[in-house]
Structures are given as structure tokens and as C-alpha cells.
Design an enzyme around this catalytic site. Structure first.
Site, mmCIF file in Angstrom:
data_model
loop_
_atom_site.group_PDB
_atom_site.id
_atom_site.type_symbol
_atom_site.label_atom_id
_atom_site.label_comp_id
_atom_site.label_asym_id
_atom_site.label_seq_id
_atom_site.Cartn_x
_atom_site.Cartn_y
_atom_site.Cartn_z
ATOM 1 N N ARG A 138 -20.867 22.893 -45.452
ATOM 2 C CA ARG A 138 -20.032 21.901 -44.793
ATOM 3 C C ARG A 138 -19.652 20.837 -45.822
ATOM 4 O O ARG A 138 -20.443 20.480 -46.694
ATOM 5 C CB ARG A 138 -20.780 21.242 -43.620
ATOM 6 C CG ARG A 138 -20.895 22.115 -42.381
ATOM 7 C CD ARG A 138 -19.533 22.325 -41.726
ATOM 8 N NE ARG A 138 -19.607 23.043 -40.465
ATOM 9 C CZ ARG A 138 -19.491 24.354 -40.325
ATOM 10 N NH1 ARG A 138 -19.309 25.105 -41.410
ATOM 11 N NH2 ARG A 138 -19.540 24.920 -39.142
ATOM 12 N N GLU A 162 -10.809 17.971 -43.248
ATOM 13 C CA GLU A 162 -10.034 19.209 -43.262
ATOM 14 C C GLU A 162 -8.921 19.131 -42.224
ATOM 15 O O GLU A 162 -9.142 18.624 -41.123
ATOM 16 C CB GLU A 162 -10.958 20.394 -42.975
ATOM 17 C CG GLU A 162 -12.052 20.558 -44.039
ATOM 18 C CD GLU A 162 -13.013 21.707 -43.761
ATOM 19 O OE1 GLU A 162 -12.858 22.389 -42.713
ATOM 20 O OE2 GLU A 162 -13.923 21.934 -44.575
ATOM 21 N N HIS A 188 -11.305 26.747 -45.926
ATOM 22 C CA HIS A 188 -12.386 27.026 -44.973
ATOM 23 C C HIS A 188 -12.228 28.439 -44.405
ATOM 24 O O HIS A 188 -12.156 28.657 -43.199
ATOM 25 C CB HIS A 188 -12.411 25.995 -43.847
ATOM 26 C CG HIS A 188 -13.756 25.864 -43.195
ATOM 27 N ND1 HIS A 188 -14.237 24.678 -42.702
ATOM 28 C CD2 HIS A 188 -14.733 26.784 -42.961
ATOM 29 C CE1 HIS A 188 -15.450 24.865 -42.184
ATOM 30 N NE2 HIS A 188 -15.764 26.142 -42.337
#
Length: 325
Positions: A237, A266, A285
Site C-alpha cells: 500500500r 491514487e 495499482h
């Protein structure tokens, strides 16, 4: 009467048919302003939620007095206040296991791409800059035989260790909340404190969850422990890392490069300094982003949700304290 499921993630036709056969479904196709307004309208009658990438805080869930379960299409559960859900007896489920191998593949792809400067040199070729044999200015570094340091030895950490040990002959160091004798035996891995790992590993890979204890775990002090030739990889993360400190470490040559699939915010801001650095490989991601894995994750989430609505204990229950049957 069918229970009401609010779905904020598109499913395959097969999974949608399965869900609609047993529940009344409201699909929110986009989490834009209109979609969030639609969600607020649907929450008062909702018995269950299924989706991903949306922070469901108590102020929002207070609008759902009949809520029984949330099926998150993810492994990480940092978008949820677990104490709040447990107090309300709302079951929270996630989708472990099914994305382990795919995410580990992504981690190793970042290791290889960053060490061998794949993106940088591919862009060089695309721009017409390959006019002669490349020289030392464009050389990368070997991966095989180098020391792999893994911070967080859960399922994904083990899968990464397997690839490094068996595929690339890499000595494995790891740091986690406790030693893992089976991991040490299988991969000839060595448990060590975090500082030792940061100082000795050639590749430092994060595979741990975001919690209050791990937020900003890798800070300026941690980067100062790393060697100038080390490469930093994050597939966990973004908020586990102090991003400003990482940018400074990359600029100042404290580390050689970074392969990053996750970020503090993000999507990543297009003007982020990270995108101006040739020694950074940044991906969106995409750790679990394959057709096969995303379908398996969605199927797992649907199975978790249907079990919860049927009064059964879901296979992947995150907060067992909410189980009241």
C-alpha cells in the site's frame, strides 16, 4: 422477499445472473458524483454491499440501518473501520488467496523492469535513440544471485520468496511480526530485524498490509539505511511509505531505483516528481489486474456475500467478532 444488494463493481454476466437469482441488485456503474449520490439513495434499504476501491466510513454507513454484510473485492481492508463494523455486527469479507500468485508476478516484474531498466531503454528505442550498441551508461544490474529482502511475510511475501529462491537463486531475508520456520526451511530464508534487512538486501520489497502500525513504516530514516545500489519495490500500500522521503532518496542517490505499483494518493498525480525520474518504474495499482484473477476475486466476493445473506459464516470473514449466530 429477496434482500437488497448494492453493487458498485461490474460483474461478469455469469456472476451477475447468480447474484440476481438470490438478491435484488442495484448496480452503481461509476463512483463519480452521480454514482455516489445513487449510493446514498440506495443505502437506506441495503442489506449488503459488494465492491472495491471505495472508502466506506461510518458517516456513510450510518445511512444503512439494515446492512448485514460487505464483500470487498480485495485483500486489503484499510478502506473500512473494522471496529465500527464489528460493533454494528456487519460482516466484512475479503478475497485472499486468489490474487497471491498474480500479485507476486507483478512484484517480480517490477524487480526485473527496474533492475534491467526495461522501461527506460524501451522508451529509448521507441524515441529513435538506439544508434549503436549500448554502453555502461545504460547498463542495468543482475537479479539472479542478489539478496531479496521481503518486508511482510504473508501469502504474497511467500510467493515472492518462492520466485526469488527457486527461479533466480536469490538469498532471502525477511522481516515480519514473527519468524516463519516453514518459510525459512523451504526457501532457506533468514529472519532479521528491519534495519538489518534494509542494510543488506539488494532488493527491498514491501508486501505487508496498511495498518496504524505500518503507516509510514518506510520513512527517511529507513531510506538512509539502504545502500546506494539497492532497489526498492512496493506492491503493498502506498501509505506504508513516506512518499516525500522516497522521492528525496531517489533524487539524492540513497537508492538506485524504485518499482512502484501503489502510491500515497491514487491515481498518481501526473505532475508527481516520480514520473520525471528514469530510475522509477510506476504502474497503476495493477497487482491483481489479469482477467483470470479479477474474475476469481469477484467470484470469491459473491460467494462470501451470498453465504452471509443466507445466515452462513463466510469463508473469508475479516471481523469474526461480528459473527452473531
Amino acid at each position: 422477499m429477496k434482500k437488497h444488494v448494492v453493487l458498485y463493481k461490474k460483474l461478469s454476466a455469469q456472476l451477475m445472473d447468480r447474484l440476481q437469482a438470490q438478491a435484488k441488485v442495484t448496480l452503481i456503474e461509476n463512483l463519480d458524483a452521480q454514482g455516489l449520490a445513487q449510493l446514498r439513495t440506495a443505502l437506506p434499504s441495503a442489506h449488503a454491499l459488494l465492491g472495491a476501491s471505495l472508502k466506506l466510513d461510518p458517516s456513510l454507513l450510518d445511512l444503512a440501518p439494515h446492512l448485514e454484510a460487505i464483500a470487498s473485492v480485495s485483500v486489503g481492508v484499510d478502506n473500512y473501520d473494522i471496529d465500527y463494523l464489528t460493533e454494528r455486527r456487519i460482516l466484512l469479507t475479503n478475497t485472499p488467496d486468489v490474487l497471491t500468485e498474480t500479485t507476486a508476478d507483478t512484484g517480480f516484474a517490477l524487480i526485473l523492469a527496474t533492475a534491467r531498466r526495461v522501461v527506460e531503454l524501451a522508451n529509448l528505442v521507441r524515441a529513435g535513440g538506439w544508434q549503436q550498441s549500448i554502453g555502461p551508461r545504460h547498463f542495468g544490474s543482475d537479479v539472479h544471485g542478489k539478496t531479496l529482502g521481503i518486508v511482510g511475510m504473508g501469502r504474497i511475501g511467500e510467493a515472492l520468496a518462492q520466485r526469488g529462491h527457486f527461479g533466480f537463486g536469490m538469498p532471502v531475508l525477511y522481516h515480519s511480526h514473527s519468524p516463519k520456520p516453514a518459510v525459512e526451511q523451504r526457501f532457506n530464508a533468514r529472519y532479521c530485524d528491519l534495519d538489518t534487512l534494509l542494510q543488506q538486501a539488494d532488493f527491498i520489497c514491501l508486501t505487508l498490509p496498511l495498518t496504524a502500525e505500518t503507516e509510514d513504516l518506510i520513512d527517511a530514516r529507513a531510506f538512509a539505511q539502504m545502500r546506494p545500489d539497492s532497489i526498492f519495490i512496493n506492491i503493498s500500500r502506498g501509505k506504508v511509505v513516506d512518499e516525500a522521503a522516497m522521492i528525496d532518496a531517489l533524487r539524492n542517490g540513497q537508492i538506485r531505483g524504485a518499482g512502484l505499483d501503489v502510491f500515497e494518493r491514487e491515481p498518481l498525480d501526473p505532475v508527481s516528481p516520480l514520473l520525471q525520474m528514469d530510475n522509477v518504474v510506476a504502474t497503476p495499482h495493477m497487482g491483481s489486474a489479469t482477467h483470470e484473477t479479477r474474475e476469481a476475486m469477484a467470484r470469491c466476493a459473491v460467494e462470501n456475500l451470498l453465504a452471509a445473506l443466507a445466515g452462513e459464516r463466510p469463508a473469508n470473514l475479516v471481523n469474526p467478532g461480528a459473527w452473531k449466530r
